[in-house]
Design an enzyme around this catalytic site. Structure first.
Site, PDB file in Angstrom:
ATOM      1  N   LYS A 191       0.867  -1.180   0.000  1.00 41.88           N
ATOM      2  CA  LYS A 191       0.000   0.000   0.000  1.00 41.88           C
ATOM      3  C   LYS A 191       0.900   1.226   0.000  1.00 41.88           C
ATOM      4  O   LYS A 191       1.451   1.613   1.022  1.00 41.88           O
ATOM      5  CB  LYS A 191      -0.898  -0.005   1.238  1.00 41.88           C
ATOM      6  CG  LYS A 191      -2.219   0.694   1.067  1.00 41.88           C
ATOM      7  CD  LYS A 191      -2.310   2.175   1.215  1.00 41.88           C
ATOM      8  CE  LYS A 191      -1.734   2.942   2.321  1.00 41.88           C
ATOM      9  NZ  LYS A 191      -1.451   4.344   1.891  1.00 41.88           N
ATOM     10  N   GLY A 244       7.197   4.996   7.913  1.00 40.24           N
ATOM     11  CA  GLY A 244       6.385   6.203   7.992  1.00 40.24           C
ATOM     12  C   GLY A 244       6.596   6.859   9.340  1.00 40.24           C
ATOM     13  O   GLY A 244       7.652   6.696   9.958  1.00 40.24           O
ATOM     14  N   SER A 245       5.589   7.566   9.813  1.00 36.43           N
ATOM     15  CA  SER A 245       5.746   8.332  11.047  1.00 36.43           C
ATOM     16  C   SER A 245       5.672   7.423  12.274  1.00 36.43           C
ATOM     17  O   SER A 245       5.099   6.332  12.231  1.00 36.43           O
ATOM     18  CB  SER A 245       4.663   9.406  11.114  1.00 36.43           C
ATOM     19  OG  SER A 245       3.393   8.782  11.128  1.00 36.43           O
ATOM     20  N   THR A 246       6.222   7.916  13.365  1.00 34.02           N
ATOM     21  CA  THR A 246       6.214   7.153  14.614  1.00 34.02           C
ATOM     22  C   THR A 246       4.784   6.913  15.093  1.00 34.02           C
ATOM     23  O   THR A 246       4.445   5.816  15.547  1.00 34.02           O
ATOM     24  CB  THR A 246       7.051   7.902  15.668  1.00 34.02           C
ATOM     25  OG1 THR A 246       8.418   7.888  15.215  1.00 34.02           O
ATOM     26  CG2 THR A 246       6.967   7.252  17.034  1.00 34.02           C
ATOM     27  N   GLY A 249       3.357   4.133  13.082  1.00 37.36           N
ATOM     28  CA  GLY A 249       4.075   2.899  13.427  1.00 37.36           C
ATOM     29  C   GLY A 249       3.506   2.274  14.697  1.00 37.36           C
ATOM     30  O   GLY A 249       3.318   1.055  14.791  1.00 37.36           O
ATOM     31  N   GLU A 267       9.643   1.193  10.802  1.00 36.04           N
ATOM     32  CA  GLU A 267      10.776   2.098  10.558  1.00 36.04           C
ATOM     33  C   GLU A 267      10.201   3.484  10.502  1.00 36.04           C
ATOM     34  O   GLU A 267       9.465   3.818   9.571  1.00 36.04           O
ATOM     35  CB  GLU A 267      11.466   1.757   9.248  1.00 36.04           C
ATOM     36  CG  GLU A 267      12.250   0.480   9.382  1.00 36.04           C
ATOM     37  CD  GLU A 267      12.962   0.178   8.111  1.00 36.04           C
ATOM     38  OE1 GLU A 267      13.775   1.004   7.705  1.00 36.04           O
ATOM     39  OE2 GLU A 267      12.677  -0.862   7.525  1.00 36.04           O
ATOM     40  N   CYS A 302      13.940  10.729   6.304  1.00 41.66           N
ATOM     41  CA  CYS A 302      13.747  10.298   7.689  1.00 41.66           C
ATOM     42  C   CYS A 302      15.011  10.491   8.506  1.00 41.66           C
ATOM     43  O   CYS A 302      14.954  10.776   9.685  1.00 41.66           O
ATOM     44  CB  CYS A 302      13.298   8.848   7.725  1.00 41.66           C
ATOM     45  SG  CYS A 302      14.353   7.784   6.761  1.00 41.66           S
ATOM     46  N   GLU A 400      10.252  16.288  14.603  1.00 42.77           N
ATOM     47  CA  GLU A 400      10.583  16.026  13.204  1.00 42.77           C
ATOM     48  C   GLU A 400       9.792  17.010  12.338  1.00 42.77           C
ATOM     49  O   GLU A 400       8.563  16.983  12.331  1.00 42.77           O
ATOM     50  CB  GLU A 400      10.215  14.585  12.843  1.00 42.77           C
ATOM     51  CG  GLU A 400      10.612  14.243  11.425  1.00 42.77           C
ATOM     52  CD  GLU A 400      10.350  12.782  11.089  1.00 42.77           C
ATOM     53  OE1 GLU A 400       9.257  12.290  11.409  1.00 42.77           O
ATOM     54  OE2 GLU A 400      11.241  12.159  10.495  1.00 42.77           O
TER      55      GLU A 400
HETATM   56  P1  NAD Z   1       2.655   8.509   7.582  1.00 44.79           P
HETATM   57  O1  NAD Z   1       2.971   7.717   8.791  1.00 44.79           O
HETATM   58  O2  NAD Z   1       1.619   9.544   7.665  1.00 44.79           O
HETATM   59  O3  NAD Z   1       2.229   7.552   6.390  1.00 44.79           O
HETATM   60  C1  NAD Z   1       2.993   6.432   6.031  1.00 44.79           C
HETATM   61  C2  NAD Z   1       2.071   5.397   5.439  1.00 44.79           C
HETATM   62  O4  NAD Z   1       1.136   4.978   6.431  1.00 44.79           O
HETATM   63  C3  NAD Z   1       1.251   5.886   4.248  1.00 44.79           C
HETATM   64  O5  NAD Z   1       1.161   4.860   3.285  1.00 44.79           O
HETATM   65  C4  NAD Z   1      -0.113   6.154   4.874  1.00 44.79           C
HETATM   66  O6  NAD Z   1      -1.183   6.029   3.962  1.00 44.79           O
HETATM   67  C5  NAD Z   1      -0.198   5.087   5.936  1.00 44.79           C
HETATM   68  N1  NAD Z   1      -1.097   5.438   7.034  1.00 44.79           N
HETATM   69  C6  NAD Z   1      -1.392   6.683   7.485  1.00 44.79           C
HETATM   70  N2  NAD Z   1      -2.296   6.618   8.490  1.00 44.79           N
HETATM   71  C7  NAD Z   1      -2.581   5.305   8.678  1.00 44.79           C
HETATM   72  C8  NAD Z   1      -3.449   4.599   9.572  1.00 44.79           C
HETATM   73  N3  NAD Z   1      -4.190   5.241  10.473  1.00 44.79           N
HETATM   74  N4  NAD Z   1      -3.495   3.260   9.476  1.00 44.79           N
HETATM   75  C9  NAD Z   1      -2.739   2.608   8.562  1.00 44.79           C
HETATM   76  N5  NAD Z   1      -1.928   3.219   7.690  1.00 44.79           N
HETATM   77  C10 NAD Z   1      -1.827   4.562   7.756  1.00 44.79           C
HETATM   78  O7  NAD Z   1       4.051   9.107   7.125  1.00 44.79           O
HETATM   79  P2  NAD Z   1       4.355  10.019   5.850  1.00 44.79           P
HETATM   80  O8  NAD Z   1       3.941  11.410   6.173  1.00 44.79           O
HETATM   81  O9  NAD Z   1       3.857   9.388   4.612  1.00 44.79           O
HETATM   82  O10 NAD Z   1       5.951   9.914   5.787  1.00 44.79           O
HETATM   83  C11 NAD Z   1       6.764  10.683   6.591  1.00 44.79           C
HETATM   84  C12 NAD Z   1       7.261   9.887   7.779  1.00 44.79           C
HETATM   85  O11 NAD Z   1       7.926   8.711   7.337  1.00 44.79           O
HETATM   86  C13 NAD Z   1       8.273  10.637   8.571  1.00 44.79           C
HETATM   87  O12 NAD Z   1       7.993  10.516   9.944  1.00 44.79           O
HETATM   88  C14 NAD Z   1       9.587   9.948   8.244  1.00 44.79           C
HETATM   89  O13 NAD Z   1      10.561  10.048   9.215  1.00 44.79           O
HETATM   90  C15 NAD Z   1       9.147   8.558   8.044  1.00 44.79           C
HETATM   91  N6  NAD Z   1      10.119   7.795   7.255  1.00 44.79           N
HETATM   92  C16 NAD Z   1      10.894   6.872   7.904  1.00 44.79           C
HETATM   93  C17 NAD Z   1      11.857   6.151   7.219  1.00 44.79           C
HETATM   94  C18 NAD Z   1      12.699   5.111   7.920  1.00 44.79           C
HETATM   95  O14 NAD Z   1      13.285   4.284   7.250  1.00 44.79           O
HETATM   96  N7  NAD Z   1      12.788   5.109   9.233  1.00 44.79           N
HETATM   97  C19 NAD Z   1      12.025   6.353   5.846  1.00 44.79           C
HETATM   98  C20 NAD Z   1      11.232   7.313   5.206  1.00 44.79           C
HETATM   99  C21 NAD Z   1      10.266   8.014   5.931  1.00 44.79           C
END
Ligand code: NAD
Ligand code: MN
Length: 498
Positions: A191, A244-246, A249, A267, A302, A400
Site C-alpha cells: 500500500k 512512515g511516522s512514529t 508505526g 521504521e 527520515c 521532526e
Molecule cells: P505517515 O505515517 O503519515 O504515512 C505512512 C504510510 O502509512 C502511508 O502509506 C499512509 O497512507 C499510511 N497510514 C497513514 N495513516 C494510517 C493509519 N491510520 N493506518 C494505517 N496506515 C496509515 O508518514 P508520511 O507522512 O507518509 O511519511 C513521513 C514519515 O515517514 C516521517 O515521519 C519519516 O521520518 C518517516 N520515514 C521513515 C523512514 C525510515 O526508514 N525510518 C524512511 C522514510 C520516511
C-alpha cells in the site's frame, strides 16, 4: 539522460501516461467501490491522474490473491536460481525504464528529476539486483546434535507480507520492502502512500513483465485510515513492514495485537544530530555535507541531519559557510536540471513546515530563508531555512519537521554534545565530524542511533542495515539482515538409525 535539458524533461513528462488502477492478482483493476482520488503534482498543483481509491474489500482481494499464489508455490517454491533470474530481469527492466520511473516520482511528490534519475531509480534497480543475487547464496544451518539426530534449522518464507510505505522516496521505499520480501519467497501486498502511488503501480507492471507470477506482487493504492488500516488488521497477513511516522508505526503495533499477532517491522521518524568538532580539518566538506544532509530531497528524509551541534569556537564561521550553501540551494521546477531543490510533497506538509518556521522566528535566530515561495507563480516550495542559537528544548530542535529547516546549536564539550545528541525520542542516524580518531570512535560508541556516519552524512548501502533505535522503530531494511524479517526460523528434526 544526464544531458537532458529542461525542455527534454518537460516534453517527456507531457508524453507520459499513468497507471492509476490497483494491481491485484496480475491485473490492473478498479477499486471495488469504483472510487478514485486525484494524484497531484505539488510543483504545479495540477492533477496527474485519477488513482483507484482502494479500501478493505480490495485489500481482502489482494491478500487472498497473495495467499493463493503462496500456497500454490509458483513463487514460494520456485527454485532459488530461477527466482533469482526473474528478479534480475526486473532490475534490468527498471534500468530500461529509468527515465519513466524517475519522472513518476518527480511529478508525483516534487523531488528533483535529476536526483530521481541518478539516485532513486538506479537505486531501485540496484536493490532488486542485490537481493536477487543473494537468493541462491544464503545457506541454512544444521544443528550440532550428533549421530542419530539430524536437526535442520532453515529460514522459510512467512506467507503474505503487507508493506505500507511513505512518499519521500516512493520507488525506493517500495523496493526496500518488496525486493527483500520477494527474494525470501513471500507474496507481497503493498500500500503506497496516497501522495505518491504512481511509481509503485508501474513497478508492479514491470514485475509481471519480468515473470513474477500473478498474485505474488500486488499494489493497492488508497488512504491510510482505510486501506492501510485494513492491511494492518488483516487476519491473513503474516508480516507488516511499515515505513512512515512514529505515530502510525505505533498504530500498526496495535493493529497486530488486535488481530492475528502478525510480525510488525516499524521504521519510523527521526531527528538526526550532526556533530561538528573544531578538530575537523576539512570544514568546507563538513559544511557541504551538513547542507546536503538537511536540504537534499527538500529535507523530507527520515534520517535528515536536522540538528546541527557545532563546537562554539568555530560556530559562527561554520554558520557563515552554511548560509552560503543555503543561498545556492533555492527551490525551482523539479524538472529543470538547473534547480537545486524541488517541491514539498503537498499543501498539508508545506503548511506544517511553515508552522514550525513561524514559531521559530519568535524563539530562535533566523539567519536565512524562512519563507514559502512559488515557482512560476505555483506550487509548494519552501526556502532552505537555518535557525541559529536554537535552544536545545525548542520544538525546532525536538520535533521532526520533515522539511528544509536546520537548527544550529552550539556546544562547549564533547560530553555536552553527546548528551544533547542523545536527548531525543528518536535514534535513526547521527553524524560526527572530527579528525581525532579516538574521539570519532568514542563519540560513535555513545551515540544512540541505528547508523552513525563519521566524516560523512547518511551513509547507506545495500550491504548495511538501515533502521533505528528508540522511537525510530526497530525494523531494518537493506543487507542480508532484512531477509531475516521476512522469514521464520523452522526446525526440522529427523531421527535416524545411527
Ligand atoms: P505517515 O505515517 O503519515 O504515512 C505512512 C504510510 O502509512 C502511508 O502509506 C499512509 O497512507 C499510511 N497510514 C497513514 N495513516 C494510517 C493509519 N491510520 N493506518 C494505517 N496506515 C496509515 O508518514 P508520511 O507522512 O507518509 O511519511 C513521513 C514519515 O515517514 C516521517 O515521519 C519519516 O521520518 C518517516 N520515514 C521513515 C523512514 C525510515 O526508514 N525510518 C524512511 C522514510 C520516511
Ligand atoms: Mn502526488
Amino acid at each position: 539522460m544526464l544531458d537532458y535539458t529542461y525542455e527534454d524533461w518537460k516534453s517527456r513528462a507531457d508524453a507520459l501516461s499513468f497507471r492509476g488502477q490497483a494491481f491485484i492478482n496480475g491485473k490492473f483493476v478498479d477499486a471495488a467501490s469504483g472510487k478514485t482520488f486525484d494524484s497531484i503534482n505539488p510543483a504545479t498543483g495540477g492533477v496527474l491522474t485519477a488513482v483507484a481509491e482502494c479500501d478493505e474489500e480490495d485489500i481482502n482481494r489482494a491478500v487472498a490473491a497473495g495467499r493463493t499464489a503462496f500456497e500454490g508455490g509458483r513463487w514460494s517454491r520456485m527454485a532459488p536460481g530461477d527466482r533469482k533470474a526473474v528478479m534480475l530481469k526486473l532490475a534490468d527492466l527498471i534500468r530500461d525504464n529509468l527515465e519513466e520511473m524517475a519522472l513518476l516520482d518527480s511529478l508525483d511528490m516534487g523531488k528533483l528529476v535529476t536526483d530521481a534519475a541518478t539516485i532513486d531509480a538506479p537505486g531501485s534497480a540496484h536493490f532488486f539486483q542485490w537481493y536477487a543475487e543473494a537468493i541462491d547464496k544464503v545457506y541454512d544451518e544444521v544443528a550440532p546434535t550428533g549421530p542419530g539426530d539430524l536437526a535442520l534449522v532453515s529460514r522459510v518464507p512467512l506467507g503474505v507480507v503487507g508493506a505500507v510505505t511513505p512518499w519521500n522516496f516512493p520507488l525506493d521505499m517500495a523496493t526496500w520492502k518488496a525486493a527483500a520480501a520477494l527474494a525470501a519467497g513471500n507474496s507481497v501486498v503493498l500500500k503506497p502512500a496516497e501522495q505518491s502511488p504512481l511509481s509503485a503501480l508501474r513497478l508492479a507492471e514491470l514485475a509481471a513483465e519480468a515473470g513474477i507470477p500473478e498474485g505474488v506482487f500486488n499494489v493497492v493504492p488508497g488512504f491510510g485510515v482505510t486501506a492501510g488500516k485494513a492491511l494492518g488488521l488483516h487476519m491473513d497477513v503474516d508480516c507488516l513492514a511499515f515505513t512512515g511516522s512514529t505515530a502510525i508505526g505505533k498504530m500498526f503495533m496495535q493493529y497486530a495485537g488486535q488481530s492475528n499477532l502478525k510480525q510488525v517491522w516499524p521504521e519510523t521518524g527521526g531527528k538526526s544530530p550532526n556533530l561538528v568538532f573544531a578538530d575537523c580539518e576539512d570544514l568546507d566538506a563538513a559544511a557541504d555535507m551538513a547542507a546536503f544532509g538537511i536540504f537534499f530531497n527538500q529535507g523530507e528524509v527520515c534520517s535528515a541531519n536536522s540538528r546541527l551541534y557545532v563546537e562554539r569556537s568555530i560556530k559562527d564561521a561554520f554558520v557563515e559557510k552554511l548560509i552560503a550553501r543555503a543561498q545556492a540551494t533555492q527551490p525551482g521546477d523539479p524538472l529543470n536540471p538547473a534547480s537545486k531543490m524541488g517541491a514539498i510533497v503537498d499543501e498539508k506538509q508545506t503548511q506544517g513546515i511553515m508552522r514550525f518556521v513561524e514559531q521559530g522566528k519568535t524563539s530562535a535566530n533566523l539567519v536565512i530563508g524562512g519563507e514559502r515561495v512559488t515557482v512560476d507563480g505555483k506550487g509548494c516550495f519552501v526556502q532552505p531555512t537555518i535557525f541559529d542559537d536554537v535552544a536545545h528544548d525548542n520544538p525546532l530542535a525536538r520535533d521532526e519537521i520533515f522539511g528544509p529547516v536546520l537548527s544550529v546549536i552550539p556546544f562547549d564539550t564533547e560530553e555536552q554534545a553527546v548528551t544533547m545528541a542523545n536527548d531525543s525520542i528518536y535514534g535513526l542516524a547521527a553524524s560526527v565530524w572530527t579528525d581525532n580518531l579516538s574521539r570519532a570512535c568514542r563519540v560513535s560508541d555513545k551515540l544512540m542511533a541505528g547508523t552513525v556516519s563519521v566524516n560523512t552524512v547518511d551513509a547507506l548501502s545495500a550491504m548495511t542495515p538501515f533502521g533505528g533505535m528508540k522511537q525510530s522503530g526497530f525494523g531494518r531494511d537493506l543487507s542480508l539482515h532484512s531477509l531475516e524479517k521476512y522469514t521464520a526460523l523452522k526446525t526440522t528434526w529427523i531421527k535416524y538409525k545411527a
